[in-house]
Design an enzyme around this catalytic site. Structure first.
Site, mmCIF file in Angstrom:
data_model
loop_
_atom_site.group_PDB
_atom_site.id
_atom_site.type_symbol
_atom_site.label_atom_id
_atom_site.label_comp_id
_atom_site.label_asym_id
_atom_site.label_seq_id
_atom_site.Cartn_x
_atom_site.Cartn_y
_atom_site.Cartn_z
ATOM 1 N N THR A 72 -49.227 21.941 -45.230
ATOM 2 C CA THR A 72 -48.429 20.697 -45.260
ATOM 3 C C THR A 72 -47.023 20.957 -45.790
ATOM 4 O O THR A 72 -46.042 20.457 -45.245
ATOM 5 C CB THR A 72 -49.136 19.659 -46.163
ATOM 6 O OG1 THR A 72 -50.454 19.470 -45.672
ATOM 7 C CG2 THR A 72 -48.402 18.326 -46.171
ATOM 8 N N ASN A 90 -42.155 17.371 -42.156
ATOM 9 C CA ASN A 90 -42.830 18.653 -41.900
ATOM 10 C C ASN A 90 -43.205 18.881 -40.439
ATOM 11 O O ASN A 90 -44.198 19.543 -40.138
ATOM 12 C CB ASN A 90 -44.033 18.833 -42.844
ATOM 13 C CG ASN A 90 -45.122 17.804 -42.626
ATOM 14 O OD1 ASN A 90 -44.949 16.866 -41.841
ATOM 15 N ND2 ASN A 90 -46.252 17.972 -43.294
ATOM 16 N N TYR A 107 -50.720 5.289 -41.742
ATOM 17 C CA TYR A 107 -50.930 6.068 -42.967
ATOM 18 C C TYR A 107 -51.589 5.239 -44.072
ATOM 19 O O TYR A 107 -51.433 5.558 -45.249
ATOM 20 C CB TYR A 107 -49.600 6.644 -43.455
ATOM 21 C CG TYR A 107 -49.166 7.874 -42.677
ATOM 22 C CD1 TYR A 107 -49.872 9.073 -42.799
ATOM 23 C CD2 TYR A 107 -48.074 7.863 -41.829
ATOM 24 C CE1 TYR A 107 -49.498 10.214 -42.099
ATOM 25 C CE2 TYR A 107 -47.688 9.003 -41.120
ATOM 26 C CZ TYR A 107 -48.412 10.170 -41.266
ATOM 27 O OH TYR A 107 -48.036 11.303 -40.579
ATOM 28 N N HIS A 140 -47.858 16.489 -37.347
ATOM 29 C CA HIS A 140 -49.080 16.018 -38.002
ATOM 30 C C HIS A 140 -50.255 16.638 -37.259
ATOM 31 O O HIS A 140 -50.201 16.812 -36.052
ATOM 32 C CB HIS A 140 -49.157 14.493 -37.901
ATOM 33 C CG HIS A 140 -50.502 13.929 -38.258
ATOM 34 N ND1 HIS A 140 -50.877 13.741 -39.561
ATOM 35 C CD2 HIS A 140 -51.542 13.538 -37.484
ATOM 36 C CE1 HIS A 140 -52.120 13.243 -39.577
ATOM 37 N NE2 HIS A 140 -52.534 13.109 -38.333
ATOM 38 N N GLU A 163 -57.161 8.234 -35.143
ATOM 39 C CA GLU A 163 -55.709 8.341 -34.953
ATOM 40 C C GLU A 163 -55.346 8.310 -33.472
ATOM 41 O O GLU A 163 -54.350 7.693 -33.075
ATOM 42 C CB GLU A 163 -55.209 9.620 -35.632
ATOM 43 C CG GLU A 163 -55.328 9.534 -37.151
ATOM 44 C CD GLU A 163 -55.149 10.862 -37.861
ATOM 45 O OE1 GLU A 163 -55.278 10.882 -39.094
ATOM 46 O OE2 GLU A 163 -54.882 11.890 -37.187
ATOM 47 N N PHE A 219 -45.997 8.933 -52.554
ATOM 48 C CA PHE A 219 -45.053 9.235 -51.472
ATOM 49 C C PHE A 219 -45.193 8.304 -50.265
ATOM 50 O O PHE A 219 -44.516 8.489 -49.250
ATOM 51 C CB PHE A 219 -45.198 10.697 -51.025
ATOM 52 C CG PHE A 219 -46.586 11.083 -50.582
ATOM 53 C CD1 PHE A 219 -47.054 10.785 -49.304
ATOM 54 C CD2 PHE A 219 -47.429 11.770 -51.447
ATOM 55 C CE1 PHE A 219 -48.324 11.143 -48.901
ATOM 56 C CE2 PHE A 219 -48.709 12.128 -51.059
ATOM 57 C CZ PHE A 219 -49.160 11.815 -49.773
ATOM 58 N N LYS A 250 -42.985 14.943 -35.371
ATOM 59 C CA LYS A 250 -42.388 13.954 -36.277
ATOM 60 C C LYS A 250 -40.865 13.825 -36.097
ATOM 61 O O LYS A 250 -40.238 14.655 -35.427
ATOM 62 C CB LYS A 250 -42.725 14.344 -37.722
ATOM 63 C CG LYS A 250 -44.224 14.303 -38.017
ATOM 64 C CD LYS A 250 -44.466 14.502 -39.502
ATOM 65 C CE LYS A 250 -45.936 14.462 -39.844
ATOM 66 N NZ LYS A 250 -46.155 14.532 -41.301
ATOM 67 N N ARG A 309 -54.866 23.015 -37.144
ATOM 68 C CA ARG A 309 -54.325 23.080 -38.513
ATOM 69 C C ARG A 309 -53.887 24.502 -38.856
ATOM 70 O O ARG A 309 -52.920 24.717 -39.588
ATOM 71 C CB ARG A 309 -55.330 22.510 -39.511
ATOM 72 C CG ARG A 309 -55.377 20.971 -39.389
ATOM 73 C CD ARG A 309 -56.449 20.342 -40.220
ATOM 74 N NE ARG A 309 -56.144 20.293 -41.636
ATOM 75 C CZ ARG A 309 -55.387 19.355 -42.215
ATOM 76 N NH1 ARG A 309 -54.807 18.427 -41.487
ATOM 77 N NH2 ARG A 309 -55.197 19.360 -43.512
ATOM 78 N N ARG A 340 -45.006 24.831 -38.665
ATOM 79 C CA ARG A 340 -44.264 24.274 -39.809
ATOM 80 C C ARG A 340 -43.350 25.315 -40.448
ATOM 81 O O ARG A 340 -42.239 24.997 -40.888
ATOM 82 C CB ARG A 340 -45.230 23.676 -40.826
ATOM 83 C CG ARG A 340 -45.758 22.306 -40.381
ATOM 84 C CD ARG A 340 -46.829 21.802 -41.285
ATOM 85 N NE ARG A 340 -47.213 20.426 -41.021
ATOM 86 C CZ ARG A 340 -48.386 19.907 -41.362
ATOM 87 N NH1 ARG A 340 -49.293 20.660 -41.985
ATOM 88 N NH2 ARG A 340 -48.668 18.652 -41.103
#
Ligand code: CMP
Length: 161
Positions: free
Chosen positions: A115, A136, A73, A139, A150, A81, A33, A109, A126
């Site tokens: 998150t 963060n 998204y 993704h 995605e 948010f 990100k 993950r 993260r």
């Protein structure tokens, strides 16, 4: 327009599922990100991903428009948010990638952590690189179905090995 395209991906994926030609379940999708690309963490994060046993099946450095981020998204459109998230995701370049490994979605993950980086386990990407719950660092898809949707948002079949 982009929302329509995203809806179309979901419709096509549902059809593929019915005809049992869905994308392999050993793949996941990630984005590095804006906070992480801006801070120069891209190389270190890619090293961490490869060291954890993932192979890269497709990768690109790109920058999302606000409309692109809103489409990607769209599932979060009703969340409070959503505005902050889509403005942030279109604020600087990102790296999109399709990754392969056994149990890819769940293992990725685990590698990236929670998150909210304040809750991310020590040693996770993260915990090391993220700035906040919005910024963060990375993704990771939350299901095989979303990984396929995605990935298809960014890559044509020709661009995936
Ligand atoms: P990601 O895995 O990309 O999927 C949805 C994103 O929404 C998530 O990472 C976070 O960056 C973001 N997000 C989730 N909760 C919040 C929140 N409370 N405030 C801001 N952003 C959030």
């Amino acid at each position: 327009m982009n929302r329509l395209v995203n809806k179309e991906f979901r419709r096509i994926f549902a059809l593929q599922k019915q005809t049992k030609i869905a994308m392999a379940t050993n793949r996941t999708f990630t984005m590095i990100k804006p906070d992480a690309t801006d801070a120069g963490h891209t190389g270190k994060i890619i090293d961490r991903i490869i060291d954890a046993g993932f192979s890269i099946k497709a990768m690109k450095w790109t920058k999302l428009s606000l409309a692109d981020a809103q489409a990607f998204y769209e599932v979060h459109a009703e969340r409070p948010f959503y505005g902050e998230l889509t403005e942030y995701m279109s604020s600087a370049p990102i790296v999109a990638a399709i990754l392969e490994k056994d149990n890819a979605v769940a293992d990725f993950r685990t590698l990236i952590g929670a998150t909210n980086p304040a809750e991310a386990a020590p040693g996770t990407i993260r915990a090391e690189f993220a700035e906040s719950i919005a910024a963060n660092a990375v993704h990771g898809s939350d299901s095989d179905e979303n990984a396929a949707i995605e990935g298809a948002f960014y890559f044509s079949a020709r661009e995936m090995s």
